[in-house]
Design a protein around this motif. Structure first.
Motif, PDB file in Angstrom:
ATOM      1  N   ILE A  63      43.065  34.014  48.343  1.00  0.00           N
ATOM      2  CA  ILE A  63      43.002  32.742  49.058  1.00  0.00           C
ATOM      3  C   ILE A  63      42.555  31.628  48.105  1.00  0.00           C
ATOM      4  O   ILE A  63      43.158  30.556  48.054  1.00  0.00           O
ATOM      5  CB  ILE A  63      42.039  32.833  50.257  1.00  0.00           C
ATOM      6  CG1 ILE A  63      42.598  33.789  51.308  1.00  0.00           C
ATOM      7  CG2 ILE A  63      41.791  31.466  50.866  1.00  0.00           C
ATOM      8  CD1 ILE A  63      41.587  34.180  52.371  1.00  0.00           C
ATOM      9  N   LEU A  64      41.500  31.894  47.319  1.00  0.00           N
ATOM     10  CA  LEU A  64      40.973  30.887  46.403  1.00  0.00           C
ATOM     11  C   LEU A  64      41.959  30.551  45.283  1.00  0.00           C
ATOM     12  O   LEU A  64      41.984  29.425  44.800  1.00  0.00           O
ATOM     13  CB  LEU A  64      39.650  31.373  45.789  1.00  0.00           C
ATOM     14  CG  LEU A  64      38.479  31.537  46.750  1.00  0.00           C
ATOM     15  CD1 LEU A  64      37.302  32.182  46.031  1.00  0.00           C
ATOM     16  CD2 LEU A  64      38.085  30.206  47.348  1.00  0.00           C
ATOM     17  N   ALA A  65      42.770  31.522  44.888  1.00  0.00           N
ATOM     18  CA  ALA A  65      43.699  31.334  43.767  1.00  0.00           C
ATOM     19  C   ALA A  65      45.069  30.840  44.220  1.00  0.00           C
ATOM     20  O   ALA A  65      46.034  30.944  43.473  1.00  0.00           O
ATOM     21  CB  ALA A  65      43.833  32.632  42.984  1.00  0.00           C
ATOM     22  N   TYR A  70      48.830  37.578  41.099  1.00  0.00           N
ATOM     23  CA  TYR A  70      48.503  37.651  39.676  1.00  0.00           C
ATOM     24  C   TYR A  70      47.241  36.825  39.394  1.00  0.00           C
ATOM     25  O   TYR A  70      46.328  37.285  38.707  1.00  0.00           O
ATOM     26  CB  TYR A  70      49.667  37.126  38.829  1.00  0.00           C
ATOM     27  CG  TYR A  70      50.902  37.988  38.908  1.00  0.00           C
ATOM     28  CD1 TYR A  70      51.037  39.118  38.106  1.00  0.00           C
ATOM     29  CD2 TYR A  70      51.929  37.678  39.782  1.00  0.00           C
ATOM     30  CE1 TYR A  70      52.172  39.917  38.176  1.00  0.00           C
ATOM     31  CE2 TYR A  70      53.067  38.464  39.860  1.00  0.00           C
ATOM     32  CZ  TYR A  70      53.182  39.587  39.059  1.00  0.00           C
ATOM     33  OH  TYR A  70      54.294  40.370  39.132  1.00  0.00           O
ATOM     34  N   ALA A  71      47.207  35.627  39.938  1.00  0.00           N
ATOM     35  CA  ALA A  71      46.028  34.776  39.767  1.00  0.00           C
ATOM     36  C   ALA A  71      44.813  35.396  40.450  1.00  0.00           C
ATOM     37  O   ALA A  71      43.694  35.308  39.946  1.00  0.00           O
ATOM     38  CB  ALA A  71      46.309  33.384  40.326  1.00  0.00           C
ATOM     39  N   ALA A  72      45.031  36.049  41.601  1.00  0.00           N
ATOM     40  CA  ALA A  72      43.929  36.712  42.312  1.00  0.00           C
ATOM     41  C   ALA A  72      43.353  37.852  41.479  1.00  0.00           C
ATOM     42  O   ALA A  72      42.128  38.040  41.442  1.00  0.00           O
ATOM     43  CB  ALA A  72      44.408  37.231  43.659  1.00  0.00           C
ATOM     44  N   ALA A  73      44.217  38.604  40.788  1.00  0.00           N
ATOM     45  CA  ALA A  73      43.727  39.700  39.938  1.00  0.00           C
ATOM     46  C   ALA A  73      42.866  39.156  38.806  1.00  0.00           C
ATOM     47  O   ALA A  73      41.810  39.717  38.486  1.00  0.00           O
ATOM     48  CB  ALA A  73      44.905  40.502  39.383  1.00  0.00           C
ATOM     49  N   LEU A  74      43.298  38.055  38.203  1.00  0.00           N
ATOM     50  CA  LEU A  74      42.514  37.445  37.126  1.00  0.00           C
ATOM     51  C   LEU A  74      41.194  36.892  37.659  1.00  0.00           C
ATOM     52  O   LEU A  74      40.134  37.122  37.075  1.00  0.00           O
ATOM     53  CB  LEU A  74      43.320  36.335  36.447  1.00  0.00           C
ATOM     54  CG  LEU A  74      42.596  35.575  35.342  1.00  0.00           C
ATOM     55  CD1 LEU A  74      42.162  36.510  34.218  1.00  0.00           C
ATOM     56  CD2 LEU A  74      43.487  34.462  34.798  1.00  0.00           C
ATOM     57  N   ARG A 122      47.725  29.169  37.168  1.00  0.00           N
ATOM     58  CA  ARG A 122      47.439  29.036  38.606  1.00  0.00           C
ATOM     59  C   ARG A 122      45.946  29.097  38.897  1.00  0.00           C
ATOM     60  O   ARG A 122      45.458  28.408  39.797  1.00  0.00           O
ATOM     61  CB  ARG A 122      48.205  30.093  39.389  1.00  0.00           C
ATOM     62  CG  ARG A 122      49.690  29.801  39.337  1.00  0.00           C
ATOM     63  CD  ARG A 122      50.510  30.764  40.101  1.00  0.00           C
ATOM     64  NE  ARG A 122      51.914  30.466  39.840  1.00  0.00           N
ATOM     65  CZ  ARG A 122      52.910  30.949  40.528  1.00  0.00           C
ATOM     66  NH1 ARG A 122      52.677  31.765  41.530  1.00  0.00           N
ATOM     67  NH2 ARG A 122      54.150  30.638  40.217  1.00  0.00           N
ATOM     68  N   VAL A 123      45.225  29.912  38.156  1.00  0.00           N
ATOM     69  CA  VAL A 123      43.771  29.953  38.345  1.00  0.00           C
ATOM     70  C   VAL A 123      43.163  28.620  37.906  1.00  0.00           C
ATOM     71  O   VAL A 123      42.301  28.062  38.591  1.00  0.00           O
ATOM     72  CB  VAL A 123      43.135  31.137  37.583  1.00  0.00           C
ATOM     73  CG1 VAL A 123      41.633  30.998  37.498  1.00  0.00           C
ATOM     74  CG2 VAL A 123      43.485  32.448  38.257  1.00  0.00           C
ATOM     75  N   LYS A 124      43.639  28.090  36.771  1.00  0.00           N
ATOM     76  CA  LYS A 124      43.125  26.797  36.304  1.00  0.00           C
ATOM     77  C   LYS A 124      43.412  25.694  37.319  1.00  0.00           C
ATOM     78  O   LYS A 124      42.575  24.831  37.554  1.00  0.00           O
ATOM     79  CB  LYS A 124      43.741  26.432  34.955  1.00  0.00           C
ATOM     80  CG  LYS A 124      43.144  27.184  33.794  1.00  0.00           C
ATOM     81  CD  LYS A 124      43.765  26.736  32.492  1.00  0.00           C
ATOM     82  CE  LYS A 124      43.109  27.413  31.309  1.00  0.00           C
ATOM     83  NZ  LYS A 124      43.695  26.960  30.021  1.00  0.00           N
ATOM     84  N   LYS A 125      44.597  25.723  37.920  1.00  0.00           N
ATOM     85  CA  LYS A 125      44.979  24.690  38.884  1.00  0.00           C
ATOM     86  C   LYS A 125      44.192  24.809  40.189  1.00  0.00           C
ATOM     87  O   LYS A 125      43.659  23.832  40.696  1.00  0.00           O
ATOM     88  CB  LYS A 125      46.474  24.799  39.178  1.00  0.00           C
ATOM     89  CG  LYS A 125      46.971  23.817  40.216  1.00  0.00           C
ATOM     90  CD  LYS A 125      48.417  24.079  40.543  1.00  0.00           C
ATOM     91  CE  LYS A 125      48.825  23.251  41.750  1.00  0.00           C
ATOM     92  NZ  LYS A 125      50.055  23.697  42.332  1.00  0.00           N
ATOM     93  N   GLU A 129      37.635  23.525  40.591  1.00  0.00           N
ATOM     94  CA  GLU A 129      36.375  23.002  41.131  1.00  0.00           C
ATOM     95  C   GLU A 129      35.182  23.895  40.828  1.00  0.00           C
ATOM     96  O   GLU A 129      34.054  23.422  40.816  1.00  0.00           O
ATOM     97  CB  GLU A 129      36.494  22.775  42.633  1.00  0.00           C
ATOM     98  CG  GLU A 129      36.831  24.032  43.408  1.00  0.00           C
ATOM     99  CD  GLU A 129      37.246  23.745  44.835  1.00  0.00           C
ATOM    100  OE1 GLU A 129      36.707  24.423  45.733  1.00  0.00           O
ATOM    101  OE2 GLU A 129      38.089  22.872  45.047  1.00  0.00           O
ATOM    102  N   PHE A 130      35.416  25.195  40.565  1.00  0.00           N
ATOM    103  CA  PHE A 130      34.282  26.075  40.276  1.00  0.00           C
ATOM    104  C   PHE A 130      34.423  26.883  38.987  1.00  0.00           C
ATOM    105  O   PHE A 130      33.508  27.608  38.622  1.00  0.00           O
ATOM    106  CB  PHE A 130      33.989  27.012  41.454  1.00  0.00           C
ATOM    107  CG  PHE A 130      35.117  27.912  41.856  1.00  0.00           C
ATOM    108  CD1 PHE A 130      35.274  29.148  41.279  1.00  0.00           C
ATOM    109  CD2 PHE A 130      36.013  27.507  42.832  1.00  0.00           C
ATOM    110  CE1 PHE A 130      36.306  29.983  41.659  1.00  0.00           C
ATOM    111  CE2 PHE A 130      37.046  28.327  43.231  1.00  0.00           C
ATOM    112  CZ  PHE A 130      37.194  29.575  42.640  1.00  0.00           C
ATOM    113  N   LEU A 131      35.534  26.766  38.278  1.00  0.00           N
ATOM    114  CA  LEU A 131      35.708  27.457  36.998  1.00  0.00           C
ATOM    115  C   LEU A 131      35.943  26.443  35.891  1.00  0.00           C
ATOM    116  O   LEU A 131      36.651  25.456  36.074  1.00  0.00           O
ATOM    117  CB  LEU A 131      36.917  28.398  37.041  1.00  0.00           C
ATOM    118  CG  LEU A 131      36.842  29.633  37.919  1.00  0.00           C
ATOM    119  CD1 LEU A 131      38.123  30.442  37.775  1.00  0.00           C
ATOM    120  CD2 LEU A 131      35.650  30.499  37.600  1.00  0.00           C
TER     121      LEU A 131
END
Length: 191
Positions: A63-65, A70-74, A122-125, A129-131
């Motif tokens: 949900i957060l990613a 793939y982004a969720a796994a990272l 996708r994680v960066k995008k 706000e928290f990474l």
């Protein structure tokens, strides 16, 4: 099973009494006091079981990613590493955890291309706000470091919990406003 009733008439009467609930046999109808106790036990078991059927950390990471696996796994690996690594690298007055790109990919269960081209962007995008990401070092010692802002992460989690699980599943399945699937052929008219 051998029947204790010998005459067909007695068997028919017993069958009718069982079907209408008017029999006095103990095994034919549950007493109301037992029904209440069983209902209470079943409701307690359902409540306890519901706790285990809630979405787990991987679903929350998805949900957060931005609903990408793939982004969720990272993200899952980043949060796991952040919570479990006792010694963190301290730089710029912040704590950081880091790996090489290959190590991030391998630890997350991704190929290097899945990591670089899909998961990391996708994680960066979605989690900006928290990474916070930084590349530090040179040559063979160059690593990608991540800092997790705990307060912002808790706010993001609290915000994601406001969305009901049914809404999340509908979004994953492409149902609901903004998720309408268009025709496979872009020139085809909607019917």
């Amino acid at each position: 099973m051998k029947s204790f009733l010998h005459s067909p008439k007695a068997k028919a009467e017993a069958k009718k009494a069982v079907e209408t609930g008017q029999t006095k046999a103990k095994s034919a109808k549950t007493p109301s006091s037992k029904k209440k106790a069983m209902a209470k036990t079943i409701s307690k078991a359902d409540a306890a079981n519901a706790k285990w059927e809630q979405p787990n950390l991987m679903a929350l990471c998805r949900i957060l990613a931005g609903n990408d696996l793939y982004a969720a796994a990272l993200l899952f690996h980043i949060l796991f590493l952040w919570r479990n690594r006792k010694k963190k690298f301290v730089r710029f007055e912040k704590e950081w955890v880091g790996h090489t790109r290959e190590a991030w990919a391998r630890a997350s269960g991704l190929t290097i291309d899945e990591y670089k081209k899909r998961a990391l962007p996708r994680v960066k995008k979605n989690c900006a706000e928290f990474l916070e990401f930084r590349a530090m070092g040179t040559g063979a010692h160059k690593k990608s470091y991540v800092h997790v802002e705990e307060i912002a992460l808790k706010e993001a989690i609290a915000h994601s919990k406001k969305m009901t699980w049914e809404m999340v599943e509908a979004a994953w399945n492409g149902v609901g406003p903004g998720n309408a699937k268009g025709p496979a052929n872009a020139y085809q008219k909607d019917i």
